[in-house]
Design a protein around this motif. Structure first.
Motif, PDB file in Angstrom:
ATOM      1  N   GLU A  63      21.502   0.488 -25.539  1.00 54.09           N
ATOM      2  CA  GLU A  63      22.505  -0.233 -24.701  1.00 54.09           C
ATOM      3  C   GLU A  63      22.086  -1.289 -23.838  1.00 54.09           C
ATOM      4  O   GLU A  63      22.632  -1.902 -23.099  1.00 54.09           O
ATOM      5  CB  GLU A  63      22.901   1.030 -23.395  1.00 54.09           C
ATOM      6  CG  GLU A  63      23.728   2.146 -24.133  1.00 54.09           C
ATOM      7  CD  GLU A  63      23.928   3.288 -23.006  1.00 54.09           C
ATOM      8  OE1 GLU A  63      24.210   2.843 -21.916  1.00 54.09           O
ATOM      9  OE2 GLU A  63      24.031   4.374 -23.274  1.00 54.09           O
ATOM     10  N   HIS A  64      20.712  -1.584 -24.186  1.00 58.82           N
ATOM     11  CA  HIS A  64      20.196  -2.671 -23.159  1.00 58.82           C
ATOM     12  C   HIS A  64      19.400  -3.725 -24.140  1.00 58.82           C
ATOM     13  O   HIS A  64      18.774  -4.719 -23.602  1.00 58.82           O
ATOM     14  CB  HIS A  64      19.194  -2.147 -22.424  1.00 58.82           C
ATOM     15  CG  HIS A  64      19.821  -1.376 -21.135  1.00 58.82           C
ATOM     16  ND1 HIS A  64      20.715  -1.785 -20.192  1.00 58.82           N
ATOM     17  CD2 HIS A  64      20.009   0.087 -21.171  1.00 58.82           C
ATOM     18  CE1 HIS A  64      21.137  -0.842 -19.664  1.00 58.82           C
ATOM     19  NE2 HIS A  64      20.656   0.419 -20.057  1.00 58.82           N
ATOM     20  N   ILE A  65      19.365  -3.689 -25.508  1.00 61.40           N
ATOM     21  CA  ILE A  65      18.723  -4.673 -26.107  1.00 61.40           C
ATOM     22  C   ILE A  65      19.534  -5.055 -27.299  1.00 61.40           C
ATOM     23  O   ILE A  65      20.050  -4.520 -28.003  1.00 61.40           O
ATOM     24  CB  ILE A  65      17.273  -4.122 -26.856  1.00 61.40           C
ATOM     25  CG1 ILE A  65      16.317  -3.576 -25.769  1.00 61.40           C
ATOM     26  CG2 ILE A  65      16.814  -5.179 -27.910  1.00 61.40           C
ATOM     27  CD1 ILE A  65      15.144  -2.865 -26.444  1.00 61.40           C
ATOM     28  N   ASN A  66      19.844  -6.414 -27.208  1.00 61.80           N
ATOM     29  CA  ASN A  66      20.767  -7.334 -28.164  1.00 61.80           C
ATOM     30  C   ASN A  66      19.621  -7.847 -29.330  1.00 61.80           C
ATOM     31  O   ASN A  66      18.870  -8.570 -28.811  1.00 61.80           O
ATOM     32  CB  ASN A  66      21.629  -8.081 -27.568  1.00 61.80           C
ATOM     33  CG  ASN A  66      22.501  -7.889 -26.819  1.00 61.80           C
ATOM     34  OD1 ASN A  66      23.054  -6.740 -26.690  1.00 61.80           O
ATOM     35  ND2 ASN A  66      23.066  -8.680 -25.742  1.00 61.80           N
ATOM     36  N   MET A 117      13.453  -5.261 -14.851  1.00 64.15           N
ATOM     37  CA  MET A 117      13.548  -6.377 -15.315  1.00 64.15           C
ATOM     38  C   MET A 117      14.132  -7.353 -14.177  1.00 64.15           C
ATOM     39  O   MET A 117      14.768  -7.036 -13.446  1.00 64.15           O
ATOM     40  CB  MET A 117      14.399  -6.532 -16.780  1.00 64.15           C
ATOM     41  CG  MET A 117      14.043  -5.695 -17.700  1.00 64.15           C
ATOM     42  SD  MET A 117      12.536  -6.680 -18.348  1.00 64.15           S
ATOM     43  CE  MET A 117      11.932  -5.626 -19.579  1.00 64.15           C
ATOM     44  N   PRO A 118      14.036  -8.764 -14.564  1.00 60.06           N
ATOM     45  CA  PRO A 118      14.678  -9.802 -13.548  1.00 60.06           C
ATOM     46  C   PRO A 118      15.927  -9.960 -13.448  1.00 60.06           C
ATOM     47  O   PRO A 118      16.481 -11.230 -13.552  1.00 60.06           O
ATOM     48  CB  PRO A 118      13.731 -10.893 -13.678  1.00 60.06           C
ATOM     49  CG  PRO A 118      13.426 -10.956 -15.174  1.00 60.06           C
ATOM     50  CD  PRO A 118      13.251  -9.580 -15.568  1.00 60.06           C
ATOM     51  N   ILE A 127      18.253  -7.398 -22.816  1.00 58.07           N
ATOM     52  CA  ILE A 127      17.292  -7.743 -23.023  1.00 58.07           C
ATOM     53  C   ILE A 127      17.729  -8.536 -24.500  1.00 58.07           C
ATOM     54  O   ILE A 127      18.146  -7.643 -25.226  1.00 58.07           O
ATOM     55  CB  ILE A 127      15.884  -7.134 -23.212  1.00 58.07           C
ATOM     56  CG1 ILE A 127      15.390  -6.385 -21.957  1.00 58.07           C
ATOM     57  CG2 ILE A 127      14.994  -7.585 -23.954  1.00 58.07           C
ATOM     58  CD1 ILE A 127      14.433  -5.317 -22.189  1.00 58.07           C
ATOM     59  N   ASN A 128      17.688  -9.724 -24.723  1.00 59.67           N
ATOM     60  CA  ASN A 128      17.747 -10.343 -25.914  1.00 59.67           C
ATOM     61  C   ASN A 128      16.872 -10.583 -26.694  1.00 59.67           C
ATOM     62  O   ASN A 128      15.769 -11.167 -26.183  1.00 59.67           O
ATOM     63  CB  ASN A 128      18.559 -11.715 -25.654  1.00 59.67           C
ATOM     64  CG  ASN A 128      19.997 -11.154 -25.000  1.00 59.67           C
ATOM     65  OD1 ASN A 128      21.021 -10.750 -25.671  1.00 59.67           O
ATOM     66  ND2 ASN A 128      19.925 -11.209 -23.157  1.00 59.67           N
ATOM     67  N   ILE A 129      16.531 -10.160 -28.376  1.00 55.90           N
ATOM     68  CA  ILE A 129      15.818 -10.558 -28.923  1.00 55.90           C
ATOM     69  C   ILE A 129      16.272 -11.697 -29.831  1.00 55.90           C
ATOM     70  O   ILE A 129      17.110 -11.277 -30.572  1.00 55.90           O
ATOM     71  CB  ILE A 129      15.136  -9.123 -29.690  1.00 55.90           C
ATOM     72  CG1 ILE A 129      14.408  -8.243 -28.895  1.00 55.90           C
ATOM     73  CG2 ILE A 129      14.252  -9.819 -30.909  1.00 55.90           C
ATOM     74  CD1 ILE A 129      14.137  -7.008 -29.715  1.00 55.90           C
ATOM     75  N   LEU A 130      15.707 -12.662 -29.860  1.00 56.05           N
ATOM     76  CA  LEU A 130      16.149 -13.904 -30.717  1.00 56.05           C
ATOM     77  C   LEU A 130      15.191 -14.045 -31.635  1.00 56.05           C
ATOM     78  O   LEU A 130      14.029 -14.536 -31.540  1.00 56.05           O
ATOM     79  CB  LEU A 130      16.383 -15.155 -30.059  1.00 56.05           C
ATOM     80  CG  LEU A 130      17.659 -15.486 -29.322  1.00 56.05           C
ATOM     81  CD1 LEU A 130      18.165 -14.450 -28.319  1.00 56.05           C
ATOM     82  CD2 LEU A 130      17.905 -16.827 -28.614  1.00 56.05           C
ATOM     83  N   ILE A 164      17.374 -13.030 -19.963  1.00 52.61           N
ATOM     84  CA  ILE A 164      15.918 -12.337 -20.396  1.00 52.61           C
ATOM     85  C   ILE A 164      16.110 -12.280 -21.940  1.00 52.61           C
ATOM     86  O   ILE A 164      16.723 -11.480 -22.837  1.00 52.61           O
ATOM     87  CB  ILE A 164      16.112 -10.756 -19.961  1.00 52.61           C
ATOM     88  CG1 ILE A 164      16.220 -10.668 -18.406  1.00 52.61           C
ATOM     89  CG2 ILE A 164      14.644 -10.249 -20.088  1.00 52.61           C
ATOM     90  CD1 ILE A 164      16.510  -9.250 -17.924  1.00 52.61           C
ATOM     91  N   ILE A 165      15.007 -13.232 -22.586  1.00 55.48           N
ATOM     92  CA  ILE A 165      14.997 -13.348 -23.887  1.00 55.48           C
ATOM     93  C   ILE A 165      13.572 -13.139 -24.401  1.00 55.48           C
ATOM     94  O   ILE A 165      12.566 -13.693 -23.640  1.00 55.48           O
ATOM     95  CB  ILE A 165      15.720 -14.845 -24.308  1.00 55.48           C
ATOM     96  CG1 ILE A 165      17.099 -14.856 -23.997  1.00 55.48           C
ATOM     97  CG2 ILE A 165      15.358 -14.960 -25.836  1.00 55.48           C
ATOM     98  CD1 ILE A 165      17.636 -16.275 -23.949  1.00 55.48           C
ATOM     99  N   PHE A 166      13.561 -12.487 -25.432  1.00 55.60           N
ATOM    100  CA  PHE A 166      12.196 -12.337 -26.172  1.00 55.60           C
ATOM    101  C   PHE A 166      12.430 -13.181 -27.462  1.00 55.60           C
ATOM    102  O   PHE A 166      13.178 -12.987 -28.302  1.00 55.60           O
ATOM    103  CB  PHE A 166      11.994 -10.821 -26.663  1.00 55.60           C
ATOM    104  CG  PHE A 166      10.490 -10.552 -27.216  1.00 55.60           C
ATOM    105  CD1 PHE A 166       9.298 -10.663 -26.738  1.00 55.60           C
ATOM    106  CD2 PHE A 166      10.692 -10.216 -28.476  1.00 55.60           C
ATOM    107  CE1 PHE A 166       8.107 -10.313 -27.223  1.00 55.60           C
ATOM    108  CE2 PHE A 166       9.515 -10.092 -29.216  1.00 55.60           C
ATOM    109  CZ  PHE A 166       8.422 -10.201 -28.441  1.00 55.60           C
TER     110      PHE A 166
END
Length: 171
Positions: A63-66, A117-118, A127-130, A164-166
């Motif tokens: 539910e929280h990580i794209n 998280m901010p 949280i987005n993982i690109l 919020i991107i990783f």
């Protein structure tokens, strides 16, 4: 300035207070970042090689990580990045992926220890993982992404990287 946000029952520790912020403050001015359905694409700035590229939303984990993959990513990139997110959130429900008593996953544990998280700067509970081309083997987070409007939050006019991107390199 302290936000004094109250956790709502059932909220993930990484986003405790998000619902309270939206319903009891004017912090985001009624705006919340929206994401497309899995399979659709959005333009993000590729911070590895520069320029704007199309990224497809491949999965939403826990539910929280794209998990987003840049055009040109392989099936292996997709498999590894989705598995990494599932391990981080312990979608497998394995005891080995619970780092401590009372924590269901590494993600949960980190936020219990270090705080949420901010999201008060992104108006997003994701949280987005690109997964992107970089030309090197590396991964990073850029505080300038989520603090772009500091001390204010993201707005409807904010670019997609104001989140919020990783960043995870394909290499």
């Amino acid at each position: 300035r302290r936000f004094d946000l109250q956790a709502t029952d059932g909220e993930h520790p990484c986003f405790e207070g998000f619902a309270h912020m939206l319903s009891n403050t004017d912090r985001c001015g009624g705006w919340v970042r929206q994401y497309p359905p899995v399979g659709e694409s959005v333009i993000f700035r590729n911070t590895g090689v520069g320029g704007y590229k199309s990224f497809e939303l491949k999965a939403v984990i826990g539910e929280h990580i794209n998990v987003w993959l840049e055009e040109g990513s392989t099936a292996l990139h997709e498999d590894v990045s989705i598995k990494a997110a599932k391990i981080y959130t312990n979608q497998y429900g394995l005891d080995e992926l619970r780092p401590a008593e009372g924590s269901g996953s590494w993600m949960e544990h980190e936020c219990k220890i270090m705080g949420s998280m901010p999201y008060m700067y992104t108006c997003s509970d994701r949280i987005n993982i690109l997964v992107q081309e970089c030309g090197i083997s590396n991964a990073w987070v850029m505080q300038s992404d989520y603090l772009r409007n500091y001390p204010g939050p993201a707005t409807a006019e904010s670019p997609t990287n104001h989140d919020i991107i990783f960043y995870m390199c394909q290499d």
